[in-house]
Design a protein around this motif. Sequence first.
Motif, PDB file in Angstrom:
ATOM      1  N   GLN A 150       0.824  -1.199   0.000  1.00 49.83           N
ATOM      2  CA  GLN A 150       0.000   0.000   0.000  1.00 49.83           C
ATOM      3  C   GLN A 150       0.863   1.257   0.000  1.00 49.83           C
ATOM      4  O   GLN A 150       2.080   1.204   0.171  1.00 49.83           O
ATOM      5  N   PHE A 151       0.188   2.398  -0.193  1.00 51.10           N
ATOM      6  CA  PHE A 151       0.878   3.686  -0.169  1.00 51.10           C
ATOM      7  C   PHE A 151      -0.093   4.713   0.394  1.00 51.10           C
ATOM      8  O   PHE A 151      -1.130   4.993  -0.197  1.00 51.10           O
ATOM      9  N   ASP A 152       0.253   5.266   1.576  1.00 52.93           N
ATOM     10  CA  ASP A 152      -0.611   6.265   2.196  1.00 52.93           C
ATOM     11  C   ASP A 152       0.167   7.549   2.461  1.00 52.93           C
ATOM     12  O   ASP A 152       1.310   7.706   2.007  1.00 52.93           O
ATOM     13  N   LEU A 153      -0.436   8.471   3.190  1.00 57.90           N
ATOM     14  CA  LEU A 153       0.196   9.759   3.448  1.00 57.90           C
ATOM     15  C   LEU A 153       1.475   9.600   4.263  1.00 57.90           C
ATOM     16  O   LEU A 153       2.457  10.331   4.055  1.00 57.90           O
ATOM     17  N   ARG A 247      -6.556  -3.416  -6.888  1.00 59.82           N
ATOM     18  CA  ARG A 247      -6.117  -2.402  -5.918  1.00 59.82           C
ATOM     19  C   ARG A 247      -7.219  -1.369  -5.722  1.00 59.82           C
ATOM     20  O   ARG A 247      -7.856  -0.928  -6.683  1.00 59.82           O
ATOM     21  N   GLU A 248      -7.452  -0.948  -4.480  1.00 60.36           N
ATOM     22  CA  GLU A 248      -8.414   0.120  -4.207  1.00 60.36           C
ATOM     23  C   GLU A 248      -7.790   1.463  -4.584  1.00 60.36           C
ATOM     24  O   GLU A 248      -6.711   1.820  -4.097  1.00 60.36           O
ATOM     25  N   VAL A 249      -8.488   2.196  -5.465  1.00 59.37           N
ATOM     26  CA  VAL A 249      -7.948   3.446  -5.979  1.00 59.37           C
ATOM     27  C   VAL A 249      -9.028   4.526  -6.006  1.00 59.37           C
ATOM     28  O   VAL A 249     -10.232   4.234  -5.942  1.00 59.37           O
ATOM     29  N   TYR A 250      -8.557   5.755  -6.088  1.00 57.60           N
ATOM     30  CA  TYR A 250      -9.416   6.880  -6.432  1.00 57.60           C
ATOM     31  C   TYR A 250      -9.126   7.166  -7.896  1.00 57.60           C
ATOM     32  O   TYR A 250      -8.059   7.680  -8.235  1.00 57.60           O
ATOM     33  N   MET A 300      -4.046  10.168 -13.678  1.00 60.17           N
ATOM     34  CA  MET A 300      -3.600   8.925 -13.059  1.00 60.17           C
ATOM     35  C   MET A 300      -4.452   8.633 -11.829  1.00 60.17           C
ATOM     36  O   MET A 300      -5.066   9.535 -11.253  1.00 60.17           O
ATOM     37  N   ASP A 301      -4.487   7.364 -11.446  1.00 60.30           N
ATOM     38  CA  ASP A 301      -5.221   6.963 -10.243  1.00 60.30           C
ATOM     39  C   ASP A 301      -4.348   7.159  -9.008  1.00 60.30           C
ATOM     40  O   ASP A 301      -3.116   7.074  -9.074  1.00 60.30           O
ATOM     41  N   LEU A 302      -4.993   7.394  -7.868  1.00 61.59           N
ATOM     42  CA  LEU A 302      -4.315   7.471  -6.579  1.00 61.59           C
ATOM     43  C   LEU A 302      -4.720   6.260  -5.747  1.00 61.59           C
ATOM     44  O   LEU A 302      -5.844   5.762  -5.872  1.00 61.59           O
ATOM     45  N   THR A 303      -3.830   5.808  -4.872  1.00 63.84           N
ATOM     46  CA  THR A 303      -4.229   4.735  -3.968  1.00 63.84           C
ATOM     47  C   THR A 303      -5.321   5.253  -3.038  1.00 63.84           C
ATOM     48  O   THR A 303      -5.300   6.420  -2.614  1.00 63.84           O
ATOM     49  N   ALA A 304      -6.284   4.402  -2.727  1.00 65.42           N
ATOM     50  CA  ALA A 304      -7.408   4.818  -1.888  1.00 65.42           C
ATOM     51  C   ALA A 304      -6.938   5.261  -0.509  1.00 65.42           C
ATOM     52  O   ALA A 304      -7.440   6.244   0.047  1.00 65.42           O
ATOM     53  N   GLU A 305      -5.952   4.541   0.050  1.00 65.36           N
ATOM     54  CA  GLU A 305      -5.505   4.874   1.408  1.00 65.36           C
ATOM     55  C   GLU A 305      -4.850   6.252   1.449  1.00 65.36           C
ATOM     56  O   GLU A 305      -5.029   7.012   2.402  1.00 65.36           O
TER      57      GLU A 305
END
Length: 425
Positions: A150-153, A247-250, A300-305
Amino acid sequence: MFYQLYEMNHAALQPARLYADAVRMFYSNPLNPFSHTQWGRSIAATAELFERTTRRYGKPAFGLSKTVVDWKSVEVAEKTVWSKPFCNLVRFERAVPAGRKPDPKLLIVAPMSGHYATLLRGTVEAMLPYADVHITDWVDARMVPLADGQFDLDDYIDYVIDMLHTLGPDTHVMAVCQPSVPVLAAVALMESKGDPFVPSTMTLMGGPIDTRSNPTAVNLLAQEKGIDWFRDNVVMHAPWPVPGFGREVYPGFLQLSGFMSMNLDRHIIAHKDFFMHLVKHDGDNAEKHRDFYDEYLAVMDLTAEFYLQTVDTVFVRQALPKGEMTHRGTRIDPSAIRNVALFTVEGENDDISGLGQTKAAHDLCPNIPAERHAHYMQPAVGHYGVFNGSRFRSEIVPRIVDFITSYGRQERVAVKPKLVRAAKR
């Protein structure tokens, strides 16, 4: 399933796009007598407009092969000097003479907000004559396999710190829009630990440091909806057959829809004008439209987290200015920053980060010596004009260059980490 349906609809339109492109080429071919008539140009313009409004735009290239250093044209080469699954650090290496006094090292942290880092092409181009420029080239989340994690803030902040370590001492960091918050947090963490690789200067441009100040439509939407609404309505799974399937994405197309809806009339008029430019054979203005929208529509999509944590931390809870933001359980204390000169830039007509939101960083960093604080408000520009365009090049860039050259390679304030952590507002 919504994202998968979107992909299927896009694929279903592929034959129509190919046909439209063939029609465009047929009616714009100079050997076709109809191409010299208004009727023929109207058909070609209609076909091109359909093809352009239904295609998916891929990641553009920076395309910066030359710059001017010391009044001489020099070659520029892109080199990846650091890489992790969600980001590459790209250096624009200039072919300057050996033995020349080195220019300041500049890390430009591009926004991870739907567009590619190439949106800052003009920013990079304007800074190349004065600095050894590096930029964060964020990776489309749908192209990163689930196996890469995953990749978050918090990861974003770790990436920034890691890149500053890679570039070494006396680096200058510039955050454009969204990364202003994680960059300020990263620098605060580094200062609190007495990190020797803390940057010499930090330039924050059009960033949402404190969205309580002069809130915009973007800020009000987050406050009104709350984080649960975003989690339930905009998070989707990356579709098959992309590498990040599952993968969960925005999705980037949702972000783009939000951007365009804010100024929908302007975009409709721009496309109407584009059609008329094609009919009138006004090639220059038509090409300017293509250049702008080739970049603007590439998303591009961003990771949801990452997306949800950013919305919650920055826009819903406004955690940084309230002293409530944490990084892996450690509270972010901007008052720990003492050795980094701070420069903030805002646009008078910014409708994304309102006036005062970026300037608020100065109040959060009271222990930076007064002479190392600077702020500039650029009149008559919106959000985009803060980091691109003629006013950026002529009025903002000289101020940034003067700031980073004034506070680079200077003696740092000797402070023990424990004293820095103890500093209170």
